[in-house]
Structure formats: structure tokens, C-alpha cells
Write a protein that holds these residues in place. Structure first.
Motif, PDB file in Angstrom:
ATOM      1  N   UNK A  70      14.019  -5.752   6.651  1.00 23.81           N
ATOM      2  CA  UNK A  70      13.985  -4.310   6.862  1.00 23.81           C
ATOM      3  C   UNK A  70      15.090  -3.615   6.063  1.00 23.81           C
ATOM      4  N   UNK A  71      16.251  -4.230   5.982  1.00 21.47           N
ATOM      5  CA  UNK A  71      17.352  -3.651   5.196  1.00 21.47           C
ATOM      6  C   UNK A  71      16.951  -3.526   3.728  1.00 21.47           C
ATOM      7  N   UNK A  72      16.319  -4.557   3.179  1.00 22.44           N
ATOM      8  CA  UNK A  72      15.850  -4.500   1.778  1.00 22.44           C
ATOM      9  C   UNK A  72      14.774  -3.432   1.613  1.00 22.44           C
ATOM     10  N   UNK A  73      13.874  -3.354   2.577  1.00 24.90           N
ATOM     11  CA  UNK A  73      12.809  -2.347   2.536  1.00 24.90           C
ATOM     12  C   UNK A  73      13.404  -0.931   2.531  1.00 24.90           C
ATOM     13  N   UNK A  74      14.394  -0.695   3.361  1.00 24.73           N
ATOM     14  CA  UNK A  74      15.046   0.621   3.415  1.00 24.73           C
ATOM     15  C   UNK A  74      15.734   0.956   2.099  1.00 24.73           C
ATOM     16  N   UNK A  75      16.272  -0.044   1.425  1.00 18.81           N
ATOM     17  CA  UNK A  75      16.942   0.202   0.146  1.00 18.81           C
ATOM     18  C   UNK A  75      15.959   0.601  -0.948  1.00 18.81           C
ATOM     19  N   UNK A  76      14.741   0.066  -0.895  1.00 19.02           N
ATOM     20  CA  UNK A  76      13.798   0.349  -1.983  1.00 19.02           C
ATOM     21  C   UNK A  76      12.772   1.433  -1.643  1.00 19.02           C
ATOM     22  N   UNK A  77      12.636   1.780  -0.357  1.00 20.87           N
ATOM     23  CA  UNK A  77      11.616   2.759   0.040  1.00 20.87           C
ATOM     24  C   UNK A  77      12.255   3.820   0.907  1.00 20.87           C
ATOM     25  N   UNK A  78      12.036   5.084   0.535  1.00 23.67           N
ATOM     26  CA  UNK A  78      12.641   6.190   1.267  1.00 23.67           C
ATOM     27  C   UNK A  78      11.945   6.402   2.605  1.00 23.67           C
ATOM     28  N   UNK A  79      12.707   7.007   3.520  1.00 22.07           N
ATOM     29  CA  UNK A  79      12.165   7.298   4.842  1.00 22.07           C
ATOM     30  C   UNK A  79      11.023   8.306   4.737  1.00 22.07           C
ATOM     31  N   UNK A  80      11.211   9.350   3.972  1.00 17.58           N
ATOM     32  CA  UNK A  80      10.193  10.396   3.870  1.00 17.58           C
ATOM     33  C   UNK A  80       9.534  10.359   2.501  1.00 17.58           C
ATOM     34  N   UNK A  81      10.046  11.059   1.538  1.00 20.91           N
ATOM     35  CA  UNK A  81       9.430  11.041   0.185  1.00 20.91           C
ATOM     36  C   UNK A  81      10.496  10.932  -0.877  1.00 20.91           C
ATOM     37  N   UNK A 136       0.830  -1.209   0.000  1.00 23.08           N
ATOM     38  CA  UNK A 136       0.000   0.000   0.000  1.00 23.08           C
ATOM     39  C   UNK A 136       0.859   1.251   0.000  1.00 23.08           C
ATOM     40  N   UNK A 137       0.466   2.238   0.761  1.00 21.34           N
ATOM     41  CA  UNK A 137       1.185   3.506   0.829  1.00 21.34           C
ATOM     42  C   UNK A 137       2.602   3.308   1.364  1.00 21.34           C
ATOM     43  N   UNK A 138       2.828   2.245   2.129  1.00 24.56           N
ATOM     44  CA  UNK A 138       4.157   1.963   2.672  1.00 24.56           C
ATOM     45  C   UNK A 138       5.154   1.504   1.600  1.00 24.56           C
ATOM     46  N   UNK A 139       4.680   1.252   0.391  1.00 26.39           N
ATOM     47  CA  UNK A 139       5.606   0.957  -0.709  1.00 26.39           C
ATOM     48  C   UNK A 139       6.174   2.248  -1.296  1.00 26.39           C
ATOM     49  N   UNK A 140       5.601   3.390  -0.943  1.00 27.68           N
ATOM     50  CA  UNK A 140       6.063   4.706  -1.425  1.00 27.68           C
ATOM     51  C   UNK A 140       6.893   5.465  -0.388  1.00 27.68           C
ATOM     52  N   UNK A 141       6.564   5.292   0.872  1.00 28.18           N
ATOM     53  CA  UNK A 141       7.257   5.977   1.959  1.00 28.18           C
ATOM     54  C   UNK A 141       7.161   5.129   3.217  1.00 28.18           C
ATOM     55  N   UNK A 142       8.203   5.190   4.037  1.00 30.70           N
ATOM     56  CA  UNK A 142       8.182   4.402   5.273  1.00 30.70           C
ATOM     57  C   UNK A 142       7.396   5.101   6.383  1.00 30.70           C
ATOM     58  N   UNK A 143       7.069   6.378   6.197  1.00 35.67           N
ATOM     59  CA  UNK A 143       6.428   7.142   7.272  1.00 35.67           C
ATOM     60  C   UNK A 143       5.236   7.969   6.796  1.00 35.67           C
ATOM     61  N   UNK A 144       4.244   7.362   6.197  1.00 35.77           N
ATOM     62  CA  UNK A 144       3.123   8.151   5.664  1.00 35.77           C
ATOM     63  C   UNK A 144       2.313   8.877   6.749  1.00 35.77           C
ATOM     64  N   UNK A 145       2.213   8.321   7.925  1.00 39.40           N
ATOM     65  CA  UNK A 145       1.439   8.990   8.978  1.00 39.40           C
ATOM     66  C   UNK A 145       2.159  10.258   9.422  1.00 39.40           C
ATOM     67  N   UNK A 146       3.464  10.188   9.575  1.00 33.10           N
ATOM     68  CA  UNK A 146       4.220  11.372   9.995  1.00 33.10           C
ATOM     69  C   UNK A 146       4.235  12.439   8.900  1.00 33.10           C
ATOM     70  N   UNK A 147       4.283  12.011   7.645  1.00 29.77           N
ATOM     71  CA  UNK A 147       4.176  12.978   6.546  1.00 29.77           C
ATOM     72  C   UNK A 147       2.792  13.625   6.590  1.00 29.77           C
ATOM     73  N   UNK A 148       1.774  12.819   6.869  1.00 30.67           N
ATOM     74  CA  UNK A 148       0.425  13.357   7.012  1.00 30.67           C
ATOM     75  C   UNK A 148       0.336  14.383   8.127  1.00 30.67           C
ATOM     76  N   UNK A 149       0.977  14.093   9.257  1.00 29.50           N
ATOM     77  CA  UNK A 149       1.010  15.054  10.366  1.00 29.50           C
ATOM     78  C   UNK A 149       1.637  16.372   9.919  1.00 29.50           C
TER      79      UNK A 149
END
Length: 150
Positions: free
Chosen positions: A139-150, A79-92
Motif C-alpha cells: 500500500x505504501x508503494x501504491x500511494x507513492x505512485x498513485x494519487x489519492x484523487x487526480x 485498471x482505473x486504480x492505476x490512475x487514481x486511488x478513488x475513482x468511485x468517489x471522483x465519479x460521485x
């Protein structure tokens, strides 16, 4: 009790109170201009709410916690977590920016990067450390393919 006060919505509420006080009591005649700030502010607030709803829906679907101080049961990457690791914080942050624009709180604009810095230090980094310990290679693979913010 402290654990329930030290949550991102409390930090967001505090920043919003500061912005509102600045706009209503210390405007100093500063303004963003006519209608565009209301429009952009509304779009930011709406976009922030949509991001948060998408994230909450995905986390509920994956049956993992929404509480930042708790260990996640699953590493949500869909879902949205494939685009950013922190969608709730970006929403805030979008909601904060949007209301600053809408309220014409010109002097409160620096609250946005300050808020993001606080959220990153108090929540994002500790959450990522817990995820790194629990999900290691995934988690390491996830960090490589998905940015922390945008």
C-alpha cells in the motif's frame, strides 16, 4: 441499519436533494447561462458514471468488496486504480457537479467541495488506514505512485 445509511451513495443522494431543492425553490434568478452548462453537466455525469463502472468492473474482476466499511480482500492497483486511488468517489463528485450544472443550481456549487471533504473524512481516510494495516509495504508503494484523487 446505520452502517447501510452511512454509505457514499446516501451522502450523494442527500447532496443531490439539496441541490435540486435550491434549483427549484431558491434559484433567485441566478443561472450558469445557456446551453454550455447543460453540455458540461452532461459530460460530468457521463464521465462520473464511466469512472464508477470502470472501478466496479475492476474490483469485481479482482474479487474484492465494494462496501466501504468492509476490509478489502485485495489491493486493487490495476485498471482505473492505476490512475487514481478513488475513482468511485471522483465519479460521485462529477455526478454531483454535473447535475448542479444541469439544474442551474448556482448556489449549490459549494456542495461539491463539502461533499468531497465529507467523503474523504468518513470513507477515504478510514479505508486507507485499513489498507495500510493489511497491505503495509504494497500500500505504501501504491500511494507513492498513485494519487489519492487526480
Amino acid at each position: 441499519m446505520k452502517q447501510w445509511i452511512d454509505l457514499p451513495p446516501a451522502w450523494l443522494a442527500g447532496a443531490l436533494v439539496l441541490a435540486w431543492v435550491q434549483a427549484s425553490h431558491y434559484a433567485l434568478g441566478l443561472t450558469f447561462g445557456p446551453v454550455w452548462a447543460d453540455l458540461v453537466g452532461g459530460l460530468c455525469v457521463g464521465g462520473g458514471i464511466v469512472l464508477m463502472l470502470l472501478a466496479v468492473t475492476e474490483m469485481r474482476r479482482q474479487k474484492t468488496t465494494l462496501i466501504p466499511h468492509r476490509d478489502a480482500d485485495r489491493l486493487v492497483q490495476s485498471g482505473i486504480f492505476s490512475r487514481t486511488r478513488n475513482p468511485i468517489y471522483i465519479g460521485d463528485a462529477l455526478i454531483l457537479l454535473g447535475l448542479i450544472l444541469y439544474w442551474d443550481a448556482v448556489l449549490a456549487v459549494p456542495l461539491v467541495p463539502i461533499f468531497v471533504w465529507i467523503i474523504e473524512k468518513r470513507f477515504v481516510i478510514p479505508e486507507e488506514n485499513r489498507l495500510r494495516r493489511k497491505f503495509r509495504a504494497d500500500f505504501a508503494r501504491y500511494c507513492q505512485k498513485t494519487r489519492r484523487w487526480v
